[in-house]
Design an enzyme around this catalytic site. Structure first.
Site: not given
Length: 703
Positions: A7, A103, A300
């Site tokens: 990303e 992601d 994350y």
């Protein structure tokens, strides 16, 4: 040869270091048997309505609804160079397959899908799904790549979410703007969020405070009260009667109470606590957390889980040890207790991603490289992670009832038996960040030890005056909590996901409300503006319903799980748009003029707002719109003509106007022609002439 697409460049770099892609090329990194490139976030997004049909450049109610038969994507101008690099890589003959390393979530799936679809590539897709950018996590993920088809349902949900937002936003905004001749922005999620702000403000504005009294007795240091007496005469009588009287203890009840440690952070609880403790906005917290993730310091962040999986037990112990080594939370001498890791392990409560915790990388990291907000968020996550695996907080609560002049007064106190996880709350009170209890706080909530039938003599009494308080305005902390639980009462207990938006999108929703000037920050408070209140007053309930929007979020989750077809969801959205247009059709004409303070010349061709006559021009009443028609403009002045009200009105209505008395200097003639107006999306006007019936006459003497 295979291609990995992430990303952002920072994520690509982390992956490239692990798989050996070290050779820098223009827009990508190359290594033995692999290439790693990146997207710069959303490279491609759905085009605006005028890209489907030029007539949509003008905002006309008659053109609604706008529902594309085939959805079109466009690459933003500043990202085209990177897209063409990706397109070329995705279609290179030597590339055998592509790894989607965006992601691991709904938005990441959408970012990759848009680029892949636009490129026309037919290469097989595999998915890298990881929750940490640590080298070990990346390596394990690359060794266990999943088939891209595994996430087909997630991609479908991502597409439906984006298309639903486009359909509701574009159609509702154009509908209400053209109906009311004022720019009114409507959003699928932001409007119900605004409605909550307005409802709370209405509760505050309409609140009527009431005076009440407490009668307080002091029994040799034991403070007992009788609260909320609304009758002033009764409070006065009680106070005077008890003053100097005797009293007797009728009840002493002690109970041991336990407060469990907090769960680990998901994104929403992290944003709430960062707002409460540091005053950070949800977007600032998300930005800081994302940066920490890309620097491999936390896992994350865009997660809705507050647990770890059972196979992470040893990892969790290792992380706790590294936190204590790095921060020395208990000082240089005290040793931490063994963490109670099993409290945070629950496979059933982890779907796509586990809770947010630090990684072991923080032990060797130089914190001076972090910005202030990043340091604060990392410290908050680290301390909270320790708290979640600490002992329970245990205290003995004692309630005492004392009778005086036939009235019962109550006192309550507590004695801490085991401070447990609450010791670490001191880290945010002490300047040095240590988990050391302040001696001044010890025993402050204790009640003096008394027994039943104990008598007190010559009691000291007092009467205190108070007022009932309205609900508090939303802060970012409480608004996030309200968004998370919106519509809960309408769902079954076992409903998996509820609320407005997702952890990943709620910060953006709040920022949109601020940017559109429908809400404003005042200190920690978030308040609706007058424009925000008016918008909610205008809109029908179904467009501002938190329950309906939460139900859509639920349906998107069901789509991710393969329980709902995309077509079924989109049909529901189209029905909503039909309901919205039916409501607009029923708005009385008098109501549509509520914003008109003076007579307008016509409707703006750019945004649909009303156009008014000014001293030097005809301007759009929408402050955000640049459209205007100058009375003295170069094009008409070259023909010795100024724009008048009649011409402006005709141009706004039909896009053209027949004009007489135009003058040609070259031929020294007056003539008449049709003046045509073209307006681009930025409000820039260009004129042209046509001559359907050309008439000329010799110029008379000029005065």
């Amino acid at each position: 040869m295979y291609l990995v697409i992430a990303e952002k460049p920072s994520v690509s770099k982390a992956i490239a270091e692990v798989i050996g892609a070290s050779k820098k090329e223009e827009g990508y990194l190359e290594g033995k048997g692999c290439i790693v490139s990146w997207c710069f976030g959303h490279l491609a997004e759905y085009v605006s309505p005028d890209s489907y049909d030029e007539r949509f450049t003008r905002w006309l109610y008659e053109d609604l609804p706008i529902i594309p038969e085939e959805w079109k994507l466009a690459v933003s101008k500043d990202k085209k160079e990177q897209f063409y690099i990706l397109k070329k890589l995705l279609n290179r003959p030597d590339i055998e397959f592509v790894v989607n390393a965006c992601d691991a979530g709904r938005e990441g799936e959408l970012i990759f899908k848009h680029v892949y679809d636009l490129s026309g590539s037919k290469k097989p897709v595999k998915r890298l799904w990881i929750s940490s950018l640590e080298s070990s996590s990346i390596l394990e993920g690359m060794e266990h790549l999943k088939a891209g088809e595994t996430y087909h349902n997630l991609a479908e949900a991502a597409v439906c979410r984006a298309q639903a937002d486009w359909l509701v936003g574009m159609n509702a905004t154009r509908a209400y703007t053209t109906k009311y001749f004022k720019k009114l922005t409507v959003g699928r999620v932001q409007t119900p969020t605004l409605a909550m702000l307005v409802e709370r403000q209405n509760q505050i504005s309409g609140f009527k405070k009431e005076k009440y009294f407490n009668v307080v007795l002091d029994f040799d240091g034991l403070i007992a009260e009788k609260k909320k007496i609304f009758d002033v005469e009764e409070a006065e009588r009680m106070w005077k009667t008890c003053q100097g009287s005797d009293a007797i203890v009728e009840k002493v009840e002690s109970k041991e109470k336990t407060v469990k440690p907090p769960k680990l952070y998901d994104l929403t609880t992290l944003q709430r606590e960062a707002n409460r403790i540091y005053g950070m906005t949800a977007q600032q917290t998300l930005n800081a957390a994302q940066s920490l993730y890309e620097q491999k310091l936390i896992t994350y962040p865009r997660t809705d889980s507050q647990y770890l999986t059972s196979d992470m037990e040893e990892t969790a112990k290792h992380v706790i040890r590294k936190i204590h080594e790095k921060y020395q939370l208990l000082g240089p001498f005290d040793q931490p207790k063994t963490p109670e890791v099993k409290k945070v392990l629950n496979d059933k409560k982890v779907s796509d991603h586990h809770a947010i915790i630090p990684t072991v990388e923080l032990a060797e990291f130089d914190f001076s490289k972090l910005r202030e907000w990043e340091q604060k968020i990392l410290f908050l996550i680290a301390v909270h992670t320790v708290e979640a695996m600490e002992e329970d907080h245990v205290f003995m609560e004692t309630e005492v009832e004392v009778r005086c002049q036939d009235e019962i007064f109550k006192a309550k106190g507590k004695v801490i038996k085991q401070i447990g996880w609450k010791l670490y709350e001191e880290c945010f009170k002490n300047e040095d960040g240590l988990a050391i209890e302040n001696p001044a706080d010890a025993g402050k909530d204790r009640t003096p030890k008394v027994e039943v039938n104990h008598k007190f003599y010559n009691v000291s009494a007092a009467k205190t005056e108070h007022f009932t308080a309205p609900p508090k305005p939303y802060s970012e902390d409480t608004l996030l909590a309200a968004m998370e639980t919106a519509g809960n009462k309408e769902f079954e207990e076992d409903t998996e996901k509820k609320g407005l938006g997702t952890p990943a999108t709620r910060a953006g929703i709040i920022e949109k409300l601020i940017a559109s000037q429908y809400a404003v920050r005042k200190g920690k408070q978030i308040l609706p503006t007058e424009d925000g209140k008016v918008l909610i007053d205008i809109l029908p309930d179904f467009l501002k319903s938190a329950t309906m929007t939460a139900e859509w979020e639920n349906q998107l989750l069901e789509m991710e799980q393969g329980k709902m077809a995309p077509g079924q969801f989109m049909t529901g959205i189209e029905k909503l748009i039909s309901m919205m247009l039916n409501h607009c059709d029923s708005i009385p004409e008098e109501e549509t003029r509520r914003f008109q303070k003076k007579e307008s010349v016509g409707t703006c061709p750019v945004c649909g707002g009303l156009v008014y006559e000014g001293k030097k021009n005809f301007y759009c009443g929408n402050r955000e719109c640049n459209f205007c028609l100058w009375k003295e403009n170069k094009y008409l002045q070259s023909m010795e003509k100024d724009m008048d009200v009649r011409m402006a009105a005709e141009l706004l209505k039909n896009g053209s106007v027949h004009v007489k008395d135009l003058y040609s200097r070259k031929k020294d003639l007056y003539f008449e022609a049709d003046l045509h107006m073209e307006v681009d999306e930025n409000g820039r006007v260009t004129f042209s002439l046509s001559f359907p019936k050309r008439k000329t006459m010799k110029k008379n003497k000029r005065k």
